[in-house]
Design an enzyme around this catalytic site. Sequence first.
Site, PDB file in Angstrom:
ATOM      1  N   HIS A  85      60.337  39.971  -4.000  1.00  0.00           N
ATOM      2  CA  HIS A  85      59.250  39.030  -4.311  1.00  0.00           C
ATOM      3  C   HIS A  85      58.575  38.625  -2.993  1.00  0.00           C
ATOM      4  CE1 HIS A  85      57.035  35.496  -5.559  1.00  0.00           C
ATOM      5  NE2 HIS A  85      57.171  35.922  -6.810  1.00  0.00           N
ATOM      6  N   GLU A 155      52.134  42.385  -7.954  1.00  0.00           N
ATOM      7  CA  GLU A 155      51.731  41.008  -7.695  1.00  0.00           C
ATOM      8  C   GLU A 155      50.914  40.944  -6.407  1.00  0.00           C
ATOM      9  OE1 GLU A 155      54.353  37.953  -9.732  1.00  0.00           O
ATOM     10  OE2 GLU A 155      55.412  38.493  -7.914  1.00  0.00           O
TER      11      GLU A 155
HETATM   12  P1  PGA Z   1      52.201  32.431 -10.271  1.00  0.00           P
HETATM   13  O1  PGA Z   1      53.502  33.147  -9.686  1.00  0.00           O
HETATM   14  O2  PGA Z   1      52.099  32.804 -11.726  1.00  0.00           O
HETATM   15  O3  PGA Z   1      52.445  30.959 -10.060  1.00  0.00           O
HETATM   16  O4  PGA Z   1      51.031  32.926  -9.494  1.00  0.00           O
HETATM   17  C1  PGA Z   1      53.836  34.461 -10.041  1.00  0.00           C
HETATM   18  C2  PGA Z   1      55.042  34.919  -9.273  1.00  0.00           C
HETATM   19  O5  PGA Z   1      55.239  34.485  -8.128  1.00  0.00           O
HETATM   20  O6  PGA Z   1      55.864  35.709  -9.759  1.00  0.00           O
END
Ligand code: PGA
Length: 228
Positions: A85, A155
Amino acid sequence: MIVALNHKSNFTKEELLSYLDAYKNLNTYNHEMILIPSVCYLSLIPSNLTYASQDVSSKDMGAYTGEVTAKAIRSLGAKYTLINHSERTTKMNENLDISKQKLEQAFSNDLIPIICIGDSLEEHKNGEYVDKIKKDMDYLLSDIDKSKDFIIAYEPIFAIGTGIVPTNEDIEKVTTMLKETYHKKILYGGSANEKNIDELKQVKDIDGFLLGGISLKLPSLQEFLNKL
Ligand code: PGA
């Protein structure tokens, strides 16, 4: 669809228990929900729910004070774990080598990794992001049997917690590459919420969402699920 709920480092024990109480009334339709609470609460999650860890140690069991191993997490009944992450890499100074060791720990302890991969705003703007993501993924997966079970979460780093979401067309450049290259389930994460889900659910080649902020607010999450 898969809907993964990353609580990050939020909630006290009491807050999580009242969340779980209200969660029982959530209409999740037929989606595969994955709860990802702080690791110290994993044993509070009812066994009829699917849950994951936000991280695992890069080390096997042994003399590593403070580390939480993949083996220990698996023994608490978690099915999945997040790996790589961007909050681990950008805020906790970890790198792809550490993520790779964590990935190996997950695989060898029967946890299905949800491999998070993303680009910075700079990489996104200069158009190098698809190649950069493929390079990072290939590095993480080098020497790993690609037929193993894993999920990939795209992401964009600049989209996490910011309210900034790339266009569907931009997201698809990555999700289509990931699908065609690795043939796995693909999630999108980064400021997905009940207001933009109508648009985001049209992204090609995605099998679900990794949610941060909205995962903490059940009324908003319910609205999100109603529209999914
Ligand atoms: P967010 O986070 O939906 O608050 O942007 C997503 C994540 O970090 O997995």
